[in-house]
Design a protein around this motif. Structure first.
Motif, PDB file in Angstrom:
ATOM      1  N   HIS A   1       0.816  -1.200   0.000  1.00  0.00           N
ATOM      2  CA  HIS A   1       0.000   0.000   0.000  1.00  0.00           C
ATOM      3  C   HIS A   1       0.857   1.261   0.000  1.00  0.00           C
ATOM      4  N   GLN A   2       1.608   1.438  -1.069  1.00  0.00           N
ATOM      5  CA  GLN A   2       2.384   2.647  -1.283  1.00  0.00           C
ATOM      6  C   GLN A   2       2.542   2.844  -2.780  1.00  0.00           C
ATOM      7  N   GLY A   3       2.674   4.083  -3.167  1.00  0.00           N
ATOM      8  CA  GLY A   3       2.791   4.396  -4.586  1.00  0.00           C
ATOM      9  C   GLY A   3       2.261   5.781  -4.877  1.00  0.00           C
ATOM     10  N   MET A   4       2.033   6.056  -6.160  1.00  0.00           N
ATOM     11  CA  MET A   4       1.625   7.377  -6.614  1.00  0.00           C
ATOM     12  C   MET A   4       0.109   7.544  -6.546  1.00  0.00           C
ATOM     13  N   ILE A   5      -0.287   8.751  -6.170  1.00  0.00           N
ATOM     14  CA  ILE A   5      -1.706   9.101  -6.048  1.00  0.00           C
ATOM     15  C   ILE A   5      -1.882  10.485  -6.672  1.00  0.00           C
ATOM     16  N   ASN A   6      -2.966  10.677  -7.412  1.00  0.00           N
ATOM     17  CA  ASN A   6      -3.223  12.016  -7.949  1.00  0.00           C
ATOM     18  C   ASN A   6      -4.273  12.719  -7.095  1.00  0.00           C
ATOM     19  N   ARG A   7      -4.010  14.004  -6.822  1.00  0.00           N
ATOM     20  CA  ARG A   7      -4.921  14.827  -6.013  1.00  0.00           C
ATOM     21  C   ARG A   7      -4.905  16.257  -6.529  1.00  0.00           C
ATOM     22  N   GLU A   8      -5.806  17.090  -5.999  1.00  0.00           N
ATOM     23  CA  GLU A   8      -5.847  18.497  -6.376  1.00  0.00           C
ATOM     24  C   GLU A   8      -4.625  19.205  -5.787  1.00  0.00           C
ATOM     25  N   PRO A   9      -4.131  20.263  -6.457  1.00  0.00           N
ATOM     26  CA  PRO A   9      -2.904  20.942  -5.993  1.00  0.00           C
ATOM     27  C   PRO A   9      -2.997  21.523  -4.588  1.00  0.00           C
ATOM     28  N   GLU A  10      -4.213  21.786  -4.101  1.00  0.00           N
ATOM     29  CA  GLU A  10      -4.385  22.349  -2.759  1.00  0.00           C
ATOM     30  C   GLU A  10      -4.306  21.292  -1.663  1.00  0.00           C
ATOM     31  N   TYR A  11      -4.311  20.017  -2.051  1.00  0.00           N
ATOM     32  CA  TYR A  11      -4.202  18.925  -1.075  1.00  0.00           C
ATOM     33  C   TYR A  11      -2.877  19.082  -0.325  1.00  0.00           C
ATOM     34  N   MET A  12      -2.852  18.739   0.946  1.00  0.00           N
ATOM     35  CA  MET A  12      -1.639  18.921   1.746  1.00  0.00           C
ATOM     36  C   MET A  12      -0.961  17.593   2.041  1.00  0.00           C
ATOM     37  N   THR A  13       0.338  17.552   1.755  1.00  0.00           N
ATOM     38  CA  THR A  13       1.164  16.390   2.062  1.00  0.00           C
ATOM     39  C   THR A  13       2.156  16.790   3.147  1.00  0.00           C
ATOM     40  N   ARG A  14       3.087  15.903   3.440  1.00  0.00           N
ATOM     41  CA  ARG A  14       4.104  16.190   4.457  1.00  0.00           C
ATOM     42  C   ARG A  14       5.447  16.578   3.863  1.00  0.00           C
ATOM     43  N   GLY A  15       5.549  16.656   2.520  1.00  0.00           N
ATOM     44  CA  GLY A  15       6.839  17.012   1.967  1.00  0.00           C
ATOM     45  C   GLY A  15       6.874  17.020   0.457  1.00  0.00           C
ATOM     46  N   VAL A  16       8.092  16.975  -0.064  1.00  0.00           N
ATOM     47  CA  VAL A  16       8.321  17.034  -1.504  1.00  0.00           C
ATOM     48  C   VAL A  16       9.650  16.343  -1.821  1.00  0.00           C
ATOM     49  N   VAL A  17       9.732  15.793  -3.023  1.00  0.00           N
ATOM     50  CA  VAL A  17      11.002  15.282  -3.539  1.00  0.00           C
ATOM     51  C   VAL A  17      11.432  16.258  -4.626  1.00  0.00           C
ATOM     52  N   CYS A  18      12.644  16.801  -4.484  1.00  0.00           N
ATOM     53  CA  CYS A  18      13.172  17.784  -5.439  1.00  0.00           C
ATOM     54  C   CYS A  18      14.212  17.123  -6.340  1.00  0.00           C
ATOM     55  N   GLU A  19      14.398  17.721  -7.510  1.00  0.00           N
ATOM     56  CA  GLU A  19      15.334  17.187  -8.516  1.00  0.00           C
ATOM     57  C   GLU A  19      16.226  18.301  -9.044  1.00  0.00           C
ATOM     58  N   LYS A  20      17.520  17.975  -9.188  1.00  0.00           N
ATOM     59  CA  LYS A  20      18.491  18.874  -9.793  1.00  0.00           C
ATOM     60  C   LYS A  20      19.282  18.100 -10.841  1.00  0.00           C
ATOM     61  N   LEU A  21      19.773  18.808 -11.833  1.00  0.00           N
ATOM     62  CA  LEU A  21      20.689  18.182 -12.790  1.00  0.00           C
ATOM     63  C   LEU A  21      22.087  18.172 -12.187  1.00  0.00           C
ATOM     64  N   VAL A  22      22.870  17.191 -12.576  1.00  0.00           N
ATOM     65  CA  VAL A  22      24.254  17.102 -12.142  1.00  0.00           C
ATOM     66  C   VAL A  22      25.081  18.074 -12.967  1.00  0.00           C
ATOM     67  N   ASP A  23      25.970  18.834 -12.311  1.00  0.00           N
ATOM     68  CA  ASP A  23      26.820  19.769 -13.065  1.00  0.00           C
ATOM     69  C   ASP A  23      28.030  19.045 -13.667  1.00  0.00           C
ATOM     70  N   SER A  24      28.883  19.784 -14.336  1.00  0.00           N
ATOM     71  CA  SER A  24      30.037  19.178 -15.033  1.00  0.00           C
ATOM     72  C   SER A  24      31.020  18.517 -14.078  1.00  0.00           C
ATOM     73  N   ARG A  25      30.971  18.885 -12.790  1.00  0.00           N
ATOM     74  CA  ARG A  25      31.848  18.267 -11.795  1.00  0.00           C
ATOM     75  C   ARG A  25      31.210  17.061 -11.133  1.00  0.00           C
ATOM     76  N   GLY A  26      29.968  16.724 -11.570  1.00  0.00           N
ATOM     77  CA  GLY A  26      29.274  15.577 -11.003  1.00  0.00           C
ATOM     78  C   GLY A  26      28.582  15.874  -9.688  1.00  0.00           C
ATOM     79  N   LYS A  27      28.330  17.168  -9.429  1.00  0.00           N
ATOM     80  CA  LYS A  27      27.667  17.559  -8.184  1.00  0.00           C
ATOM     81  C   LYS A  27      26.315  18.181  -8.482  1.00  0.00           C
ATOM     82  N   ALA A  28      25.412  18.089  -7.486  1.00  0.00           N
ATOM     83  CA  ALA A  28      24.070  18.674  -7.644  1.00  0.00           C
ATOM     84  C   ALA A  28      24.148  20.176  -7.537  1.00  0.00           C
TER      85      ALA A  28
END
Length: 185
Positions: free
Chosen positions: A158-185
């Motif tokens: 019982h875990q996975g992706m769920i779709n909801r309205e943007p105003e729904y409140m969660t406990r957090g977020v997963v952020c994404e960055k591209l790796v730079d030329s030195r291999g760092k975020a």
């Protein structure tokens, strides 16, 4: 005679300070997410003890880290993100929920991005053909943003992706960055 409307007792002041200190401890378990990299992209998860992160707030939290809400592109990334989030679940809770940057249109059944990795939360629908998460809701057509529900128990079905309205409140977020030329975020 002293007016009680404009004065605060010393006890009231200290109670207010104590409440603020407890609130800051409850809400702010982590200031800056640590980023782990896979396939040229880095992912950092931000989890709080309380549920009050709308999608708009999630975007702002990521922007503070020069990042965007994450797009899950493959199983390896999905597993990495689940592991990050699971490690941040407060000890008083058995699960948490975090926004990601993926979208789902319940009207057209289109997913964005189309090449993303989709691992939907199990749906318990009477109509087996209708596997849209939360399909029984009257507001289902507003459910365009996607979050991930993660259980402390790694093997939970019982875990996975769920779709909801943007105003729904969660406990957090997963952020994404591209790796730079030195291999760092």
């Amino acid at each position: 005679m002293m007016s009680t409307a404009n004065s605060i007792s010393p006890y009231g002041y200290w109670i207010s300070v104590a409440v603020l200190l407890v609130y800051s401890k409850i809400c702010c378990t982590q200031d800056v997410p640590e980023f782990d990299c896979v396939a040229g992209r880095c992912y950092g998860s931000y989890v709080q003890n309380v549920t009050f992160i709308t999608y708009e707030s999630a975007v702002s939290l990521c922007e503070e880290q020069q990042a965007t809400p994450a797009i899950i592109r493959d199983r390896e990334t999905f597993d990495l993100v689940l592991g990050q989030v699971r490690a941040l679940i407060p000890y008083t809770q058995s699960w948490t929920s975090v926004w990601i940057g993926m979208e789902f249109d319940p009207r057209t059944l289109q997913s964005t991005p189309v090449d993303g990795y989709w691992h939907w939360f199990p749906v318990h629908s009477r109509d087996r053909r209708m596997q849209i998460p939360w399909a029984y809701s009257r507001n289902v057509y507003r459910f365009t943003r996607v979050y991930i529900e993660v259980k402390r128990m790694k093997r939970s079905r019982h875990q996975g992706m769920i779709n909801r309205e943007p105003e729904y409140m969660t406990r957090g977020v997963v952020c994404e960055k591209l790796v730079d030329s030195r291999g760092k975020a």
